[in-house]
Design a protein around this motif. Sequence first.
Motif, PDB file in Angstrom:
ATOM      1  N   UNK A  27       8.668  -6.154   4.884  1.00 39.75           N
ATOM      2  CA  UNK A  27       8.150  -5.681   6.171  1.00 39.75           C
ATOM      3  C   UNK A  27       8.451  -4.197   6.386  1.00 39.75           C
ATOM      4  N   UNK A  28       8.858  -3.515   5.321  1.00 39.69           N
ATOM      5  CA  UNK A  28       9.124  -2.078   5.362  1.00 39.69           C
ATOM      6  C   UNK A  28       8.096  -1.339   4.517  1.00 39.69           C
ATOM      7  N   UNK A  29       8.084  -0.041   4.634  1.00 41.45           N
ATOM      8  CA  UNK A  29       7.206   0.776   3.810  1.00 41.45           C
ATOM      9  C   UNK A  29       7.920   2.094   3.519  1.00 41.45           C
ATOM     10  N   UNK A  30       7.423   2.790   2.510  1.00 44.49           N
ATOM     11  CA  UNK A  30       8.037   4.040   2.093  1.00 44.49           C
ATOM     12  C   UNK A  30       7.020   5.168   2.202  1.00 44.49           C
ATOM     13  N   UNK A  31       7.538   6.391   2.354  1.00 43.74           N
ATOM     14  CA  UNK A  31       6.648   7.544   2.450  1.00 43.74           C
ATOM     15  C   UNK A  31       6.077   7.895   1.072  1.00 43.74           C
ATOM     16  N   UNK A  32       5.040   8.674   1.079  1.00 44.34           N
ATOM     17  CA  UNK A  32       4.276   8.998  -0.127  1.00 44.34           C
ATOM     18  C   UNK A  32       5.106   9.602  -1.267  1.00 44.34           C
ATOM     19  N   UNK A  33       6.152  10.353  -0.943  1.00 44.54           N
ATOM     20  CA  UNK A  33       6.942  11.037  -1.974  1.00 44.54           C
ATOM     21  C   UNK A  33       8.288  10.370  -2.259  1.00 44.54           C
TER      22      UNK A  33
ATOM     23  N   UNK B 172       0.828  -1.210   0.000  1.00 42.79           N
ATOM     24  CA  UNK B 172       0.000   0.000   0.000  1.00 42.79           C
ATOM     25  C   UNK B 172       0.858   1.254   0.000  1.00 42.79           C
ATOM     26  N   UNK B 173       2.014   1.209   0.644  1.00 42.23           N
ATOM     27  CA  UNK B 173       2.898   2.378   0.622  1.00 42.23           C
ATOM     28  C   UNK B 173       3.438   2.628  -0.790  1.00 42.23           C
TER      29      UNK B 173
ATOM     30  N   UNK C  91       9.341   7.789  -4.165  1.00 41.62           N
ATOM     31  CA  UNK C  91       9.685   7.545  -5.574  1.00 41.62           C
ATOM     32  C   UNK C  91       9.894   8.854  -6.333  1.00 41.62           C
ATOM     33  N   UNK C  92       9.030   9.813  -6.115  1.00 45.73           N
ATOM     34  CA  UNK C  92       9.177  11.106  -6.791  1.00 45.73           C
ATOM     35  C   UNK C  92      10.486  11.779  -6.403  1.00 45.73           C
ATOM     36  N   UNK C  93      10.773  11.811  -5.110  1.00 42.42           N
ATOM     37  CA  UNK C  93      11.998  12.468  -4.643  1.00 42.42           C
ATOM     38  C   UNK C  93      13.251  11.780  -5.167  1.00 42.42           C
ATOM     39  N   UNK C  94      13.271  10.454  -5.132  1.00 44.61           N
ATOM     40  CA  UNK C  94      14.441   9.729  -5.639  1.00 44.61           C
ATOM     41  C   UNK C  94      14.609   9.912  -7.144  1.00 44.61           C
ATOM     42  N   UNK C  95      13.503   9.810  -7.878  1.00 47.44           N
ATOM     43  CA  UNK C  95      13.581   9.985  -9.329  1.00 47.44           C
ATOM     44  C   UNK C  95      14.092  11.380  -9.674  1.00 47.44           C
ATOM     45  N   UNK C  96      13.524  12.400  -9.045  1.00 49.58           N
ATOM     46  CA  UNK C  96      13.954  13.780  -9.311  1.00 49.58           C
ATOM     47  C   UNK C  96      15.431  13.979  -8.983  1.00 49.58           C
TER      48      UNK C  96
END
Length: 116
Positions: A93-99, A24-25, A101-106
């Motif tokens: 068993x981890x999750x990522x914050x909403x931004x 879901x993250x 992928x965007x932050x890493x890609x940018x």
Amino acid sequence: MNKYDISIIVPVYNNEKYIDECLNSILNQSFDLKRIQVILINDGSTDNSLSVIKKYESENILIIDKHNSGVSDTRNIGMQKALGKYIMFLDSDDYISKNTCKNLFDLFEKRSEERR
């Protein structure tokens, strides 16, 4: 030319309790999901992990089921299937914050332009 901007490889082993939160993250990213490939690799789980991840299968979410061979081999299999410009690893068993992928890609795109 890459089909996706980002491939996220998620090895899964006996993690039925946490995998929904992890996925879901990814699905709730601010980055366009059509630009993300998710590779879920069941590494011989003996719980219901495979059943849980199968409900997420779609055009850009690939499910691989294999015999247990450890996380390194599992990640290598994911890298062989990755169609993204950039590859990211995420434990089930981890999750990522909403931004994330965007932050890493940018960031990577900016660094790539700086090198030119």
